[in-house]
Design a protein around this motif. Structure first.
Motif, PDB file in Angstrom:
ATOM      1  N   ALA A  41     -11.291  -8.842  -8.273  1.00 58.45           N
ATOM      2  CA  ALA A  41      -9.906  -8.804  -8.767  1.00 58.45           C
ATOM      3  C   ALA A  41      -9.674  -9.842  -9.846  1.00 58.45           C
ATOM      4  O   ALA A  41      -8.902  -9.613 -10.769  1.00 58.45           O
ATOM      5  N   VAL A  42     -10.338 -10.980  -9.734  1.00 55.25           N
ATOM      6  CA  VAL A  42     -10.037 -12.063 -10.678  1.00 55.25           C
ATOM      7  C   VAL A  42     -10.895 -12.020 -11.940  1.00 55.25           C
ATOM      8  O   VAL A  42     -10.629 -12.757 -12.874  1.00 55.25           O
ATOM      9  N   PHE A  49      -9.253 -11.528 -15.242  1.00 56.11           N
ATOM     10  CA  PHE A  49      -7.866 -11.302 -14.826  1.00 56.11           C
ATOM     11  C   PHE A  49      -7.570  -9.817 -14.640  1.00 56.11           C
ATOM     12  O   PHE A  49      -6.518  -9.323 -15.052  1.00 56.11           O
ATOM     13  N   GLY A  50      -8.483  -9.122 -14.032  1.00 57.81           N
ATOM     14  CA  GLY A  50      -8.271  -7.710 -13.718  1.00 57.81           C
ATOM     15  C   GLY A  50      -8.857  -6.761 -14.747  1.00 57.81           C
ATOM     16  O   GLY A  50      -9.051  -5.583 -14.474  1.00 57.81           O
ATOM     17  N   ARG A  51      -9.151  -7.251 -15.940  1.00 59.63           N
ATOM     18  CA  ARG A  51      -9.670  -6.374 -16.989  1.00 59.63           C
ATOM     19  C   ARG A  51     -11.013  -5.784 -16.610  1.00 59.63           C
ATOM     20  O   ARG A  51     -11.360  -4.674 -16.977  1.00 59.63           O
ATOM     21  N   GLN A  58     -10.602  -2.870 -14.497  1.00 60.01           N
ATOM     22  CA  GLN A  58     -10.106  -1.771 -15.333  1.00 60.01           C
ATOM     23  C   GLN A  58     -11.231  -1.108 -16.097  1.00 60.01           C
ATOM     24  O   GLN A  58     -11.303   0.108 -16.212  1.00 60.01           O
ATOM     25  N   GLU A 111      -7.352 -19.663  -1.463  1.00 64.25           N
ATOM     26  CA  GLU A 111      -6.272 -20.405  -2.116  1.00 64.25           C
ATOM     27  C   GLU A 111      -4.915 -19.774  -1.849  1.00 64.25           C
ATOM     28  O   GLU A 111      -3.890 -20.424  -1.916  1.00 64.25           O
ATOM     29  N   GLN A 112      -4.941 -18.484  -1.520  1.00 67.20           N
ATOM     30  CA  GLN A 112      -3.665 -17.823  -1.264  1.00 67.20           C
ATOM     31  C   GLN A 112      -3.142 -18.121   0.137  1.00 67.20           C
ATOM     32  O   GLN A 112      -1.989 -17.857   0.430  1.00 67.20           O
ATOM     33  N   ARG A 158      -0.064 -10.195   0.989  1.00 67.14           N
ATOM     34  CA  ARG A 158      -0.664 -10.558  -0.296  1.00 67.14           C
ATOM     35  C   ARG A 158      -2.042  -9.914  -0.472  1.00 67.14           C
ATOM     36  O   ARG A 158      -2.389  -9.453  -1.548  1.00 67.14           O
ATOM     37  N   LYS A 204      -1.502  -6.295  -1.220  1.00 70.03           N
ATOM     38  CA  LYS A 204      -0.994  -6.136  -2.582  1.00 70.03           C
ATOM     39  C   LYS A 204      -2.129  -6.292  -3.589  1.00 70.03           C
ATOM     40  O   LYS A 204      -2.242  -5.521  -4.551  1.00 70.03           O
ATOM     41  N   THR A 205      -2.960  -7.292  -3.355  1.00 69.86           N
ATOM     42  CA  THR A 205      -4.088  -7.505  -4.268  1.00 69.86           C
ATOM     43  C   THR A 205      -5.029  -6.304  -4.241  1.00 69.86           C
ATOM     44  O   THR A 205      -5.479  -5.833  -5.281  1.00 69.86           O
ATOM     45  N   ASN A 228      -4.309  -3.228  -3.490  1.00 69.27           N
ATOM     46  CA  ASN A 228      -3.673  -2.108  -4.193  1.00 69.27           C
ATOM     47  C   ASN A 228      -3.828  -2.262  -5.702  1.00 69.27           C
ATOM     48  O   ASN A 228      -4.057  -1.288  -6.421  1.00 69.27           O
ATOM     49  N   GLY A 229      -3.687  -3.507  -6.168  1.00 69.25           N
ATOM     50  CA  GLY A 229      -3.910  -3.770  -7.591  1.00 69.25           C
ATOM     51  C   GLY A 229      -5.329  -3.406  -7.988  1.00 69.25           C
ATOM     52  O   GLY A 229      -5.568  -2.775  -9.017  1.00 69.25           O
ATOM     53  N   LYS A 276      -5.791   0.391  -8.212  1.00 65.39           N
ATOM     54  CA  LYS A 276      -5.155   0.987  -9.390  1.00 65.39           C
ATOM     55  C   LYS A 276      -5.967   0.691 -10.644  1.00 65.39           C
ATOM     56  O   LYS A 276      -6.135   1.549 -11.499  1.00 65.39           O
ATOM     57  N   ARG A 277      -6.450  -0.529 -10.744  1.00 69.56           N
ATOM     58  CA  ARG A 277      -7.253  -0.857 -11.928  1.00 69.56           C
ATOM     59  C   ARG A 277      -8.568  -0.090 -11.920  1.00 69.56           C
ATOM     60  O   ARG A 277      -9.062   0.325 -12.961  1.00 69.56           O
TER      61      ARG A 277
END
Lengths: 407, 519
Positions: free
Chosen positions: A92-93, A96-98, A101, A126-127, A139, A142-143, A145-146, A149-150
């Motif tokens: 995910a990181v 930054f998600g690119r 994608q 860290e979260q 959280r 949510k991450t 799901n992000g 989608k990417r």
């Protein structure tokens, strides 16, 4: 000589596939779907590529996969697939998600979702600070799901917890419950732990816990004398944990000494390092980071041939090389030597991302997630760095270089 | 007992049926879940699609032809342009909405654009880090946040007004992505592009930066000409901060634009007045669209520029209690971090929602003719537009066609309404006067020369020409006045070269002498 299993017979394939079906069935796939997926995954353009099974997941992949972290060119991923690579590792990181994608777009455009294994990673450490278990779970979801989608998919094959250096995270019941829920929902087929520090302890915790299906661990030839890590990997593999290796080329195997660079070409260093990892049968696949087509081609050649050349053997036998590489194994023994309380291992990893991978996003992210007081600000109180590494990593030099970039 | 049960069953059945009917009568878009970041904003009847177009503006070079060592730089050197478009889309239950990171890095279909778009994404992430004071977890939370748009969703049938969005000066194109999504859900096609420099991705807010924004905006406008569903007869432009300033200048250069929304734009900030005046093609009377000016009141607020745009109808909407940053989504999102000095996240989000609703109402009124939207703008003070003047070409055309009296009457009326009006270019009009004089239409030439002299009284040459016209009609008294005015204007006319200055002086002195004015 290592025995390789690239001459996989039909019977062998079916047996392995069948074992995979049991697990796949648990993950919600019908046997027919799972078999189709296994067959698709196994279908590869090259006959001589070595496959291994990722432990109890039943997933069979070539022993060389690809770590997409440093890649930002979709054509590279496309070429990797066409070469025969079937497992894409991202997080995910990354960028930054690119990065997700980019992987997702390639997979969708090529229509190969059912032919590839996608592994991604989400942070929890860290979260978790200051959050209730319920908030933390929200959280994580949510991450994820992000991520989905990417990646333009409704599931990932392996969802790992990123950057785990503490066995307590592996045993964390709240995280495990969330991961179970994720698997049950079908958003991830399997779960894993990714670790680059305190690896032996973390891997042992995975083996003991029995929940996580895979471990993605930092592993390379500079760790040849780390018997604890070797044993932890062997035990985990024996327990059915899929083992994936990263940092396989010791952060790029860049040699600081010009004379050494003349003695051992980049290709020799690169291939020797990767072969060293993959000759260990307990390691099921590797995810070398690639930023160019040439790198992918060279790395993937190891999937077809991991016999050392004479030069490669010489390189690996040269003890001076291991010391001069300055690769930080994240053993954390240096921590006691720093009066300022800096998180030196993570700072060393930050340095590796920036100086050796030229991946400044990942470096920045890693640096930003060091707790305040343990990052570079902890280094300001000393006029001269006194931290020491038992394996001769030049900590003061690397800290000074990091300060130049991020001060 | 049995009967009662049947009655109860019947009641239950009727209640269920009524409930089902009610549920079916509710528009599906009201049932749809809106993203958390939308707050209280209600989506419109359309789903929102999002797509990108990548191309090159070959009229501009981004990478130099040769490097420092004089070597030819291989590969494409033209300016890369990525246009990001929100549009009304077909609703689909299977559609996967985007997350914020997909706006941060709008994956280009052409992989060759990835490094360029990636650099802009990095610039934005650095900005977000600043906004969240270095708290990486918050940046990650934002990047993972649900949005309303669906990437490359199927277009819905119909034509829709087009809105060009110009973001803040050094901002990412997506600084008002929520507003853009919101407008698209109500039937608008919205396009935005990145702000970046001539030779690198760093944008500036100087004259050069303004030129970049305008040229990129115009290039985007041209690209959108053939985008599916664009109603080319109903066009708006909207901008935040520096983009708000550029929006007005954009309309100045493009009369196809019917409506302008300035989101606390630089056009209402006195600090930018000088920059605006220096902009190529600056002419406030060319602004003839309807404008909504939303702005905060502070020491730099100035309506000097806007008030001079008398041919535009203007809604002035000062908003108390807001800050400049309230006019983008970033400020309220940064409210995730506890900030004891500012309003809460919810208050900021509501501020932003109000701005979105006002913008929608204004576009509904201006581009869709929805008079009911006026109610939402009741809080704004309104200045009606003066009757706009003809263009210079139209005005000169009238004179050439022999309608000099009509032209003169229009001129008189317009000058009365707006003494600062400039209807024509001095040199062009001067040449027209001489053409008429040469054609034996001396009386008409005098009218032309007079209008020119009234419009440009500080020009020595217009008085010289006016005198020539008067001499052609035998009006020596007026000719004397013209020569006197010429000599008066001469010292302050910095546009003259030495030779012409001397010639004009000689002409005037000689003319006055010949007419006996020195006696």
């Amino acid at each position: 000589m290592q025995k390789n299993d690239h001459d996989l017979t039909r019977r062998g394939f079916l047996a392995t596939a069948a074992s995979g079906l049991v697990t796949a069935g648990l993950a919600g796939l019908t046997p027919a779907q799972a078999l189709a997926q296994e067959a698709a995954q196994t279908a590869t353009p090259k006959k001589d590529v070595t496959f291994r099974t990722l432990g109890r997941t039943g997933i069979k992949v070539p022993i060389v996969s690809i770590g997409a972290m440093n890649a930002d060119n979709p054509e590279l991923m496309q070429a990797a697939y066409e070469m025969g690579i079937r497992h894409f590792d991202t997080a995910a990181v990354y960028q930054f998600g690119r990065n997700e994608q980019m992987v997702g777009r390639v997979v969708k455009q090529m229509g190969i979702r059912d032919k590839v294994i996608i592994g991604t990673k989400i942070h929890t450490t860290e979260q978790r600070r200051g959050l209730t278990p319920e908030q933390h779970k929200t959280r994580m979801l949510k991450t994820l799901n992000g991520c989905l989608k990417r990646l333009k998919t409704d599931y990932v094959d392996i969802l790992s917890i990123h950057d785990v250096g503490d066995a307590a995270v592996v045993a964390d019941e709240a995280i495990i419950e969330t991961m179970k829920e994720i698997v049950k929902s079908g958003k991830a087929r399997f779960t894993g732990i990714a670790t680059h520090s305190n690896m032996a302890t973390v891997i042992n915790a995975v083996t003991k816990g029995g929940f996580y299906d895979t471990v993605l661990t930092s592993f390379n030839f500079t760790m040849a004398d780390d018997t604890d890590l070797m044993k932890a990997i062997a035990d985990a593999a024996a327990a059915g944990v899929g083992i994936l290796a990263m940092k396989t080329q010791a952060g790029g195997a860049q040699l600081p000494n010009p004379a050494s660079r003349e003695t051992y070409s980049a290709s020799v260093r690169n291939l020797a390092a990767l072969k060293w990892v993959m000759r260990n049968e307990n390691v099921h696949t590797s995810i070398p980071g690639c930023a160019s087509l040439e790198q992918v081609e060279e790395d993937f050649s190891v999937a077809s041939n991991f016999e050392y050349t004479e030069e490669e053997s010489k390189f690996l036998a040269d003890n001076s090389i291991k010391l001069s590489l300055g690769f930080c194994r994240q053993c954390r023994r240096c921590l006691a030597s720093c009066p300022g309380g800096a998180d030196i291992p993570t700072l060393m990893r930050t340095h590796m991302y920036a100086a050796q991978y030229s991946n400044f996003h990942q470096a920045r992210y890693t640096l930003d997630n060091i707790p305040s007081g343990q990052n570079l600000s902890a280094c300001t109180s000393c006029s001269e760095c006194v931290a020491q590494c038992v394996r001769a990593v030049d900590i003061p030099k690397k800290i000074a270089e990091l300060k130049l970039i991020y001060a | 007992m049995r009967v009662q049960t049947m009655r109860e069953n019947r009641r239950w059945f009727i209640a269920a049926a009524v409930g089902l009917l009610l549920a079916l009568s509710i528009p599906t878009y009201l049932l749809a879940e809106t993203p958390e970041l939308w707050g209280n904003l209600k989506p419109g009847p359309y789903a929102t699609g999002f797509t990108t177009i990548e191309t090159y503006d070959y009229s501009r070079v981004f990478r130099a032809k040769h490097n420092y060592f004089g070597e030819l730089q291989e590969g494409e050197r033209a300016r890369q342009v990525q246009v990001c478009v929100w549009y009304p889309a077909e609703k689909s239950e299977d559609a996967v909405t985007m997350v914020y990171s997909e706006y941060n890095f709008p994956s280009p279909a052409d992989g060759a654009f990835s490094p360029f778009v990636g650099q802009l994404a990095n610039r934005e992430v650095q900005f977000l880090y600043g906004l969240f004071r270095g708290a990486g977890a918050f940046v990650q939370d934002l990047l993972n946040s649900e949005m309303a748009a669906v990437r490359d969703a199927p277009h819905t049938d119909g034509t829709f007004p087009f809105i060009l969005y110009l973001p803040g000066g050094t901002h990412h194109y997506s600084d008002n992505a929520i507003l853009c999504e919101y407008l698209a859900s109500y039937g608008y096609i919205v396009a935005a592009t990145h702000h970046f420099g001539d030779k690198d991705i760093q944008a500036t807010t100087d004259l050069n930066g303004l030129a970049n924004v305008l040229r990129d905006g115009e290039f985007t406008f041209g690209l959108m000409h053939d985008f599916p569903g664009v109603d080319r007869d109903n066009v708006g432009v909207m901008g935040y901060s520096f983009g708000g300033l550029a929006s007005v200048l954009f309309q100045m250069r493009n009369s196809d634009v019917d409506a302008i929304v300035s989101l606390d734009g630089g056009i209402t900030n006195g600090n930018y007045n000088d920059l605006i005046r220096q902009a190529p093609g600056y002419n406030p009377q060319l602004v003839q669209a309807s404008m909504l000016l939303m702005y905060v009141m502070d020491e730099s607020t100035s309506m000097t520029m806007v008030d001079s745009m008398v041919y535009a109808s203007r809604y002035y909407l000062p908003i108390d209690g807001y800050t400049h940053a309230d006019f983008t989504q970033n400020y309220f999102i940064s409210g995730w971090i506890a900030d004891t000095t500012g309003p809460s996240f919810e208050v900021r989000q509501e501020h932003y929602g109000n701005i979105c609703r006002q913008a929608l109402s204004f576009f509904n009124l201006s581009l869709k003719g929805d008079e009911s939207a006026k109610e939402a703008l009741a809080g704004a003070s309104f200045a009606a537009a003066l009757t706009p003047p003809p263009s210079a070409a139209e005005f000169i055309g009238m004179i050439r066609a022999g309608q000099i009296d009509t032209a003169a009457a229009i001129y008189e009326q317009l000058r009365k309404d707006n003494p600062a009006l400039t209807l024509f270019n001095e040199a062009t009009f001067n040449a027209l006067g001489y053409q008429l004089l040469g054609a034996g239409r001396a009386a008409q030439s005098v009218i032309v020369f007079r209008m020119n002299a009234e419009t440009y009284p500080n020009s020595a040459n217009v008085w010289d020409s006016y005198a020539d016209g008067c001499m052609g009609t035998g009006d020596t008294a007026t000719a004397i006045t013209c020569y006197q005015n010429l000599l008066e204007a001469l010292p302050g006319d910095s546009a003259l070269g030495d030779a012409l200055r001397e010639t004009l002086r000689t002409n005037a002195e000689q003319g006055l002498q010949n007419l006996g004015a020195n006696d």
